[in-house]
Design an enzyme around this catalytic site. Structure first.
Site, PDB file in Angstrom:
ATOM      1  N   ASN A  14       0.869  -1.186   0.000  1.00  0.00           N
ATOM      2  CA  ASN A  14       0.000   0.000   0.000  1.00  0.00           C
ATOM      3  C   ASN A  14       0.907   1.239   0.000  1.00  0.00           C
ATOM      4  O   ASN A  14       1.668   1.466   0.942  1.00  0.00           O
ATOM      5  CB  ASN A  14      -0.875  -0.082   1.272  1.00  0.00           C
ATOM      6  N   ASP A  73      -1.247  -3.603  10.151  1.00  0.00           N
ATOM      7  CA  ASP A  73      -2.614  -3.919   9.760  1.00  0.00           C
ATOM      8  C   ASP A  73      -3.496  -2.898  10.437  1.00  0.00           C
ATOM      9  O   ASP A  73      -3.345  -2.620  11.632  1.00  0.00           O
ATOM     10  CB  ASP A  73      -3.025  -5.339  10.154  1.00  0.00           C
ATOM     11  N   SER A  74      -4.360  -2.300   9.660  1.00  0.00           N
ATOM     12  CA  SER A  74      -5.104  -1.181  10.200  1.00  0.00           C
ATOM     13  C   SER A  74      -6.497  -1.146   9.610  1.00  0.00           C
ATOM     14  O   SER A  74      -6.800  -1.866   8.661  1.00  0.00           O
ATOM     15  CB  SER A  74      -4.361   0.115   9.892  1.00  0.00           C
ATOM     16  N   PHE A 161      -4.703   9.180   2.306  1.00  0.00           N
ATOM     17  CA  PHE A 161      -5.146   8.032   1.515  1.00  0.00           C
ATOM     18  C   PHE A 161      -6.356   7.395   2.191  1.00  0.00           C
ATOM     19  O   PHE A 161      -6.771   7.812   3.279  1.00  0.00           O
ATOM     20  CB  PHE A 161      -4.004   7.015   1.350  1.00  0.00           C
ATOM     21  N   GLY A 162      -6.917   6.404   1.525  1.00  0.00           N
ATOM     22  CA  GLY A 162      -7.995   5.606   2.111  1.00  0.00           C
ATOM     23  C   GLY A 162      -9.157   6.458   2.610  1.00  0.00           C
ATOM     24  O   GLY A 162      -9.708   7.299   1.898  1.00  0.00           O
ATOM     25  N   TYR A 163      -9.508   6.258   3.880  1.00  0.00           N
ATOM     26  CA  TYR A 163     -10.670   6.925   4.469  1.00  0.00           C
ATOM     27  C   TYR A 163     -10.302   8.278   5.097  1.00  0.00           C
ATOM     28  O   TYR A 163     -11.123   8.869   5.801  1.00  0.00           O
ATOM     29  CB  TYR A 163     -11.294   6.013   5.539  1.00  0.00           C
ATOM     30  N   LYS A 184      -0.087  14.610  10.327  1.00  0.00           N
ATOM     31  CA  LYS A 184      -0.831  13.423  10.790  1.00  0.00           C
ATOM     32  C   LYS A 184       0.096  12.463  11.554  1.00  0.00           C
ATOM     33  O   LYS A 184      -0.307  11.802  12.502  1.00  0.00           O
ATOM     34  CB  LYS A 184      -1.429  12.744   9.547  1.00  0.00           C
ATOM     35  N   ARG A 198      -1.400   5.113  13.399  1.00  0.00           N
ATOM     36  CA  ARG A 198      -0.144   4.481  12.970  1.00  0.00           C
ATOM     37  C   ARG A 198       1.039   5.092  13.716  1.00  0.00           C
ATOM     38  O   ARG A 198       1.953   4.395  14.139  1.00  0.00           O
ATOM     39  CB  ARG A 198       0.017   4.632  11.448  1.00  0.00           C
TER      40      ARG A 198
HETATM   41  P1  IMP Z   1      -4.876  -3.398   5.497  1.00  0.00           P
HETATM   42  O1  IMP Z   1      -4.241  -3.062   6.792  1.00  0.00           O
HETATM   43  O2  IMP Z   1      -3.894  -3.602   4.398  1.00  0.00           O
HETATM   44  O3  IMP Z   1      -5.876  -4.507   5.645  1.00  0.00           O
HETATM   45  O4  IMP Z   1      -5.677  -2.137   4.992  1.00  0.00           O
HETATM   46  C1  IMP Z   1      -6.256  -1.265   5.882  1.00  0.00           C
HETATM   47  C2  IMP Z   1      -7.142  -0.272   5.166  1.00  0.00           C
HETATM   48  O5  IMP Z   1      -7.649   0.590   6.173  1.00  0.00           O
HETATM   49  C3  IMP Z   1      -6.400   0.619   4.184  1.00  0.00           C
HETATM   50  O6  IMP Z   1      -6.417   0.145   2.890  1.00  0.00           O
HETATM   51  C4  IMP Z   1      -7.230   1.891   4.295  1.00  0.00           C
HETATM   52  O7  IMP Z   1      -8.373   1.725   3.570  1.00  0.00           O
HETATM   53  C5  IMP Z   1      -7.681   1.917   5.738  1.00  0.00           C
HETATM   54  N1  IMP Z   1      -6.758   2.729   6.521  1.00  0.00           N
HETATM   55  C6  IMP Z   1      -5.827   2.285   7.411  1.00  0.00           C
HETATM   56  N2  IMP Z   1      -5.118   3.314   7.915  1.00  0.00           N
HETATM   57  C7  IMP Z   1      -5.592   4.409   7.317  1.00  0.00           C
HETATM   58  C8  IMP Z   1      -5.242   5.787   7.421  1.00  0.00           C
HETATM   59  O8  IMP Z   1      -4.306   6.210   8.127  1.00  0.00           O
HETATM   60  N3  IMP Z   1      -5.969   6.609   6.656  1.00  0.00           N
HETATM   61  C9  IMP Z   1      -6.968   6.204   5.855  1.00  0.00           C
HETATM   62  N4  IMP Z   1      -7.330   4.954   5.699  1.00  0.00           N
HETATM   63  C10 IMP Z   1      -6.642   4.047   6.434  1.00  0.00           C
END
Ligand code: IMP
Length: 210
Positions: A14, A73-74, A161-163, A184, A198
């Site tokens: 990612n 993992d988040s 990124f993401g959310y 951040k 994180r």
């Molecule tokens: P994984 O840990 O690869 O399963 O993915 C976790 C998902 O959670 C990411 O693809 C994002 O969609 C979301 N996510 C995790 N941390 C963040 C962040 O700091 N900002 C925005 N989205 C997040």
């Protein structure tokens, strides 16, 4: 647990997470290489918890590379949705199983799911991050960080990124999508908690391993 030195694999594919992890590690002068740059496969996230998934990703990268590996993992957990999307946060963005990710669509999905519950704002939510460090000899340690906030619709900001564009951390007026990564992720010099999940997990990791 011995302190880290030398080269470290960042076990993620990612680009947003990779960027943030590299920024967090930069002050420690550790040479990093990503799982993607090493051509390592992305393991399937079969764990039932954030800890299990972080550890399986770190372990797979450490075994394949012979180097210590760090994985995160988040996810975003929304109170009105009983903690969803949670472990499925990345999956909610997939266009078809295992397909490319569309976070604008995932954000719409979160909004629709919340509206369907009839919940009233403020929509309470938190981000969680578990950072796991695996050594080539099989030893693994993990560290958790969490940040509470509310979700805002429509999304605000194009950074991160993401959310990030829907997450408004408690006590601030800007979403993560309206903040530079450096803000951040900043690690306060006085040891007080960082802002993001994180960075908070990283603080615990750094205290133990760096
Ligand atoms: P994984 O840990 O690869 O399963 O993915 C976790 C998902 O959670 C990411 O693809 C994002 O969609 C979301 N996510 C995790 N941390 C963040 C962040 O700091 N900002 C925005 N989205 C997040």
């Amino acid at each position: 647990m011995t302190r880290l030195s030398g080269r470290l694999v960042i076990a993620t594919h990612n680009s947003g997470k990779l960027w943030e992890m590299r920024e967090l590690l930069a002050p420690y002068g550790i040479d990093t290489v990503s799982a993607g740059e090493l051509g390592l496969p992305e393991p399937e996230e079969t764990g039932a918890t954030f800890v299990e998934n972080a550890e399986l990703k770190a372990r797979a990268a450490a075994q394949a590379s012979g180097l210590p590996a760090l994985a995160d993992d988040s996810g975003l957990c929304v109170d009105a949705l009983g903690g969803a999307p949670g472990l499925q946060s990345a999956r909610w963005a997939e266009i078809g199983p295992g397909g490319p990710r569309d976070f604008a669509a995932a954000i719409e999905k979160v909004e629709a799911a919340i509206r369907a519950t009839g919940a009233e704002p403020p929509y309470r939510a938190h981000f969680i991050s578990v950072i796991a460090l695996a050594r080539p000899d099989g030893a693994v340690e993990s560290f958790e960080g969490k940040v509470d906030g509310t979700l805002v619709f429509p999304p605000r900001g194009t950074l991160g990124f993401g959310y990030d564009p829907i997450f408004l951390p408690d006590g601030l007026k800007r979403t993560f999508g309206e903040m530079m990564t450096a803000e951040k992720q900043a690690i306060p010099a006085d040891g007080s908690p960082a802002l993001s999940h994180r960075a908070r997990a990283f603080q615990a990791f750094a205290k133990a391993c760096l």
